[in-house]
Design a protein around this motif. Structure first.
Motif, PDB file in Angstrom:
ATOM      1  N   LYS A  38       1.088  -0.999  -0.516  1.00 40.09           N
ATOM      2  CA  LYS A  38      -0.022  -0.025   0.243  1.00 40.09           C
ATOM      3  C   LYS A  38       0.855   1.373   0.069  1.00 40.09           C
ATOM      4  CE  LYS A  38      -3.756   2.350   2.928  1.00 40.09           C
ATOM      5  NZ  LYS A  38      -4.668   2.163   3.956  1.00 40.09           N
ATOM      6  N   ASN A  39       2.065   1.050   0.677  1.00 42.09           N
ATOM      7  CA  ASN A  39       2.664   2.100   1.081  1.00 42.09           C
ATOM      8  C   ASN A  39       3.429   2.436  -0.754  1.00 42.09           C
ATOM      9  OD1 ASN A  39       2.241   2.987   3.851  1.00 42.09           O
ATOM     10  ND2 ASN A  39       3.786   2.336   4.745  1.00 42.09           N
ATOM     11  N   LEU A  40       3.980   1.511  -1.024  1.00 40.30           N
ATOM     12  CA  LEU A  40       4.382   1.437  -2.661  1.00 40.30           C
ATOM     13  C   LEU A  40       3.484   2.399  -3.499  1.00 40.30           C
ATOM     14  CD1 LEU A  40       7.188   0.797  -4.137  1.00 40.30           C
ATOM     15  CD2 LEU A  40       6.500  -1.093  -4.168  1.00 40.30           C
ATOM     16  N   LYS A  41       2.103   1.549  -2.950  1.00 39.73           N
ATOM     17  CA  LYS A  41       1.547   1.912  -4.573  1.00 39.73           C
ATOM     18  C   LYS A  41       1.516   3.651  -4.490  1.00 39.73           C
ATOM     19  CE  LYS A  41      -3.030   0.805  -6.390  1.00 39.73           C
ATOM     20  NZ  LYS A  41      -3.970  -0.480  -6.684  1.00 39.73           N
ATOM     21  N   LYS A  42       1.322   3.918  -3.466  1.00 35.13           N
ATOM     22  CA  LYS A  42       1.228   5.978  -3.073  1.00 35.13           C
ATOM     23  C   LYS A  42       2.570   6.256  -2.970  1.00 35.13           C
ATOM     24  CE  LYS A  42      -0.256   9.740  -1.200  1.00 35.13           C
ATOM     25  NZ  LYS A  42      -1.254  10.511  -1.857  1.00 35.13           N
ATOM     26  N   LEU A  43       3.738   5.834  -2.849  1.00 33.33           N
ATOM     27  CA  LEU A  43       4.674   6.806  -3.248  1.00 33.33           C
ATOM     28  C   LEU A  43       4.676   6.705  -5.086  1.00 33.33           C
ATOM     29  CD1 LEU A  43       7.135   4.869  -1.014  1.00 33.33           C
ATOM     30  CD2 LEU A  43       6.706   7.697  -1.188  1.00 33.33           C
ATOM     31  N   THR A  44       4.754   5.579  -5.468  1.00 31.75           N
ATOM     32  CA  THR A  44       4.747   5.592  -6.757  1.00 31.75           C
ATOM     33  C   THR A  44       3.473   6.281  -7.783  1.00 31.75           C
ATOM     34  OG1 THR A  44       3.989   3.184  -6.763  1.00 31.75           O
ATOM     35  CG2 THR A  44       6.424   4.094  -6.729  1.00 31.75           C
ATOM     36  N   SER A  45       2.772   6.106  -6.976  1.00 31.63           N
ATOM     37  CA  SER A  45       1.338   7.141  -7.769  1.00 31.63           C
ATOM     38  C   SER A  45       1.467   8.608  -8.251  1.00 31.63           C
ATOM     39  CB  SER A  45      -0.004   6.908  -6.888  1.00 31.63           C
ATOM     40  OG  SER A  45       0.245   8.213  -5.851  1.00 31.63           O
ATOM     41  N   ILE A  46       2.063   9.057  -8.091  1.00 31.87           N
ATOM     42  CA  ILE A  46       3.052  10.108  -8.756  1.00 31.87           C
ATOM     43  C   ILE A  46       4.041  10.721  -9.491  1.00 31.87           C
ATOM     44  CG2 ILE A  46       0.708  11.440  -7.867  1.00 31.87           C
ATOM     45  CD1 ILE A  46       2.740  12.856  -5.825  1.00 31.87           C
TER      46      ILE A  46
END
Length: 701
Positions: A38-46
């Motif tokens: 979940k954290n990785l997805k947030k970090l790589t969303s932009i």
């Protein structure tokens, strides 16, 4: 008998931790793969290149995450380095036919983040500006030796534009070699032989680089110094005094990264002109389906690059956990900024750093407190030239020299193959830690078991996993080579063909690698951190340093003129060996006394006063500060590289990332003139004196 004695001492360090302690087990229980994903997805969303608005958005988010884990001492340190973004860039083949390079990466429909083709344009950090036209020349990987080979064959580079392959060395070395050769510009492309279709299926069918993928990256001349280009040796604070732009360690010629789709028409235009690549060497032929030629010939290109250079803010996030002994600090870090989305590089490592923060936060809630203070660091602008970490070290240099124990670095946490580099005194620690962590793909084996199976080296004591030396390439550099703090860097590797491209995305990891290595990395990372911060005696071994010093010193025979004597150097290394053995003997004796003391307390049920506490303190001081003894001179390793202080390790001037041992000696190898031998002898004897100081420090009471 002597060899057996060293063997026993060598492996004594390695068997201190035979299983996880109760604290370590609690730490591991805190980790969650679903949270890490979940954290990785947030970090790589932009896209979040350093100094951008999105970069600051993720700074604030990172602060919130750490605080939500119960880590309340979280600060943001702002620095103001020189940062460039591309204002204009074009590449045109003018002759013999016309071709305009697209300089964009194709959309992959299944990968949502790839749909923004201009999230971060393709360009070089710290690249030069210019509008130049010249004959095209292909120069293999663009090493200094590649340029020399063509020069020896009669090729004149003056005013030309070279095209070279990525790989083999740091991209800044390629641009520097081109500039020194007289080229007007430099084009660097990703050849399919190195990370494209020659390796296997390309993304999205596989992990390798598709035709339009481009490797962004910095071309800063980091052999001179690291960090902000305008404030070497000083923190880039907002009102700092800065060098004139023309004095910065950045190229004076324009350069541009391109894909192999854009490179193919350029290379085809060279066919039949100059020298056939295969006639020079097998490695000169790339993976495209035609014969490569060097030129020059009729092929002419125009390279037009305009860089927007400004002083821009960047942000480090620093988390502090107070230890029982606040005079000693163990630091662990990872950079947060990325060239685009950065799922593998660096945010898979960021996910592991965040999990470590969560585990430590949970331990604090139980009343636990580390023996030594811990600082967790989320760096900015690493991709431009280790800027965030370097400015931090330069800003806190006195405190770090006084209190710094070690620095632990992680960049990438993706794949099944573990690798580590470290200062020699920490090599067995990382081996020990990996023996206590299960492999995510092969849980019946430890990480060490699979590491040894895939990669091993012969030591005086048998086969062991190879722990590499620390050259350059990530945030350990300012800690080790400027401040003299022992360091470790660790990572998991896999098939990875989308480095620094638009496709280094969450979806790429999901489809090609999977996420389980995130937790394995967090376990290795946090366990290393915990053992360095919470062990009564810091788990370092000076004896391992002697093994490397002996190897480096004897290797000098192969590179120094016969007139230069290394007798004093070998004598100093011998003293270092003897004092290391005595030191390890003393440590073993104290540990044995400690065991007897604990047994006595248990049997007699009394509080027996520990007479060895002062000895432990003295031993820890020597273990921690030994590294500083290799950084004695304020003027650094040479006139041209004063920023680098470490006389055992520095990055190679013409390799970029790779380690160069005894760099001060290598600095003078190329000098000429009547004082050549005298100068070399002086440097060898100076190094001998430095090692003798370190040896005497170990041997003193």
């Amino acid at each position: 008998m002597f060899k057996i004695r060293i063997l026993l001492l060598f492996f004594t360090v390695g068997i201190v931790f035979s299983k996880l302690s109760s604290i370590e087990k609690k730490l591991f229980k805190s980790f969650s793969l679903s949270r890490a994903k979940k954290n990785l997805k947030k970090l790589t969303s932009i896209a979040h290149i350093a100094g951008s608005k999105n970069d600051k958005i993720l700074v604030d988010w990172t602060v919130d995450q750490f605080k939500s884990y119960g880590l309340n001492d979280v600060t943001v340190e702002e620095y103001w380095p020189l940062i460039n973004f591309p204002a204009k860039r074009s590449l045109t083949l003018l002759k013999p036919t016309h071709f305009e390079a697209s300089l964009t990466e194709d959309v992959i429909d299944s990968d949502k983040t790839s749909r923004d083709q201009n999230a971060v344009p393709t360009f070089h950090g710290y690249g030069g500006s210019g509008d130049v036209t010249g004959k095209l020349i292909y120069v293999n990987y663009g090493s200094i030796d590649d340029f020399r080979q063509l020069k020896d064959l009669g090729v004149d580079f003056k005013g030309s534009i070279c095209i070279v392959k990525y790989g083999g060395m740091f991209r800044g070395v390629k641009v520097r070699a081109a500039e020194l050769a007289g080229c007007a510009g430099c084009i660097i492309y990703s050849d399919p032989f190195d990370d494209g279709f020659v390796k296997g299926k390309v993304y999205p069918e596989g992990p390798w680089r598709p035709p339009t993928s481009v490797q962004r990256g910095s071309v800063q001349y980091n052999h001179v110094y690291q960090g902000d280009a305008l404030t070497p040796g000083k923190p880039a604070l907002k009102n700092a005094t800065r060098l004139p732009f023309d004095d910065a360690n950045i190229p004076k010629i324009p350069s541009l990264p391109i894909s192999y789709a854009d490179a193919e028409p350029l290379l085809k235009a060279l066919v039949g002109s100059g020298h056939k690549a295969l006639d020079i060497g097998k490695e000169w032929q790339g993976g495209l389906k035609f014969d490569y030629f060097t030129g020059p010939g009729e092929a002419t290109v125009r390279l037009n690059v305009n860089q927007d250079y400004k002083i821009r803010p960047i942000w480090n996030v620093i988390v502090k956990i107070e230890g029982e002994d606040t005079s000693k600090i163990v630091l662990a870090g990872n950079h947060r900024d990325a060239w685009v989305f950065g799922a593998v590089d660096p945010n898979s490592g960021t996910a592991a750093l965040l999990e470590t923060g969560k585990g430590l936060g949970d331990l604090l809630k139980t009343g636990w407190k580390p023996k030594r203070s811990i600082w967790l660091c989320s760096w900015d602008a690493e991709e431009y030239g280790l800027i965030g970490s370097t400015e931090f070290v330069e800003n806190h240099i006195d405190e770090l020299k006084e209190k710094g124990v070690t620095y632990i670095n992680v960049d990438t946490s993706m794949g099944d193959n573990f690798a580590s580099s470290a200062t020699p005194n920490l090599s067995n620690l990382i081996r020990d830690v990996t023996k206590d962590v299960k492999h995510h793909k092969f849980p019946e084996f430890s990480v060490y078991d699979k590491w040894l199976e895939s990669s091993k080296e012969k030591s005086p004591f048998g086969l062991v996993t190879p722990v590499g030396g620390l050259g350059a390439g990530s945030d350990f550099v300012p800690f080790l080579q400027h401040a003299g703090i022992s360091s470790i860097s660790l990572e998991f590797r896999g098939e990875y063909g989308v480095y620094h491209s638009n496709y280094d995305s969450f979806y790429w990891i999901k489809e090609t690698q999977g996420f389980k290595s995130l937790i394995t990395t967090a376990e290795i990372y946090s366990l290393t951190l915990l053992r360095l911060s919470d062990s009564e005696v810091v788990p370092m071994s000076p004896l391992h340093y002697w093994l490397e010093l002996f190897k480096y010193s004897t290797d000098l025979v192969n590179i120094l003129p016969i007139e230069v004597s290394i007798k004093k150097l070998l004598e100093s290394v011998e003293v270092f060996k003897l004092n290391s053995l005595r030191f390890e003997d003393r440590l073993k004796s104290i540990n044995d006394n400690k065991k007897r003391e604990l047994n006595f307390q248990k049997e007699e049920n009394i509080n027996y006063f520990n007479t060895e506490q002062e000895n432990f303190k003295l031993i820890n001081e020597k273990l921690i500060f030994l590294e500083r003894k290799f950084c004695l001179f304020k003027d650094g390793i040479g006139k041209r590289r004063k920023w680098y202080k470490h006389f055992i390790y520095a990055p190679g001037e013409w390799a970029g990332y790779d380690l160069e041992y005894y760099p001060s000696i290598r600095e003078v190898l190329s000098i000429k003139g009547e004082n050549r031998i005298q100068t070399m002898q002086y440097e060898v004897d100076k190094l001998a004196g430095i090692i003798k100081v370190a040896a005497d420090y170990l041997g003193s009471s």
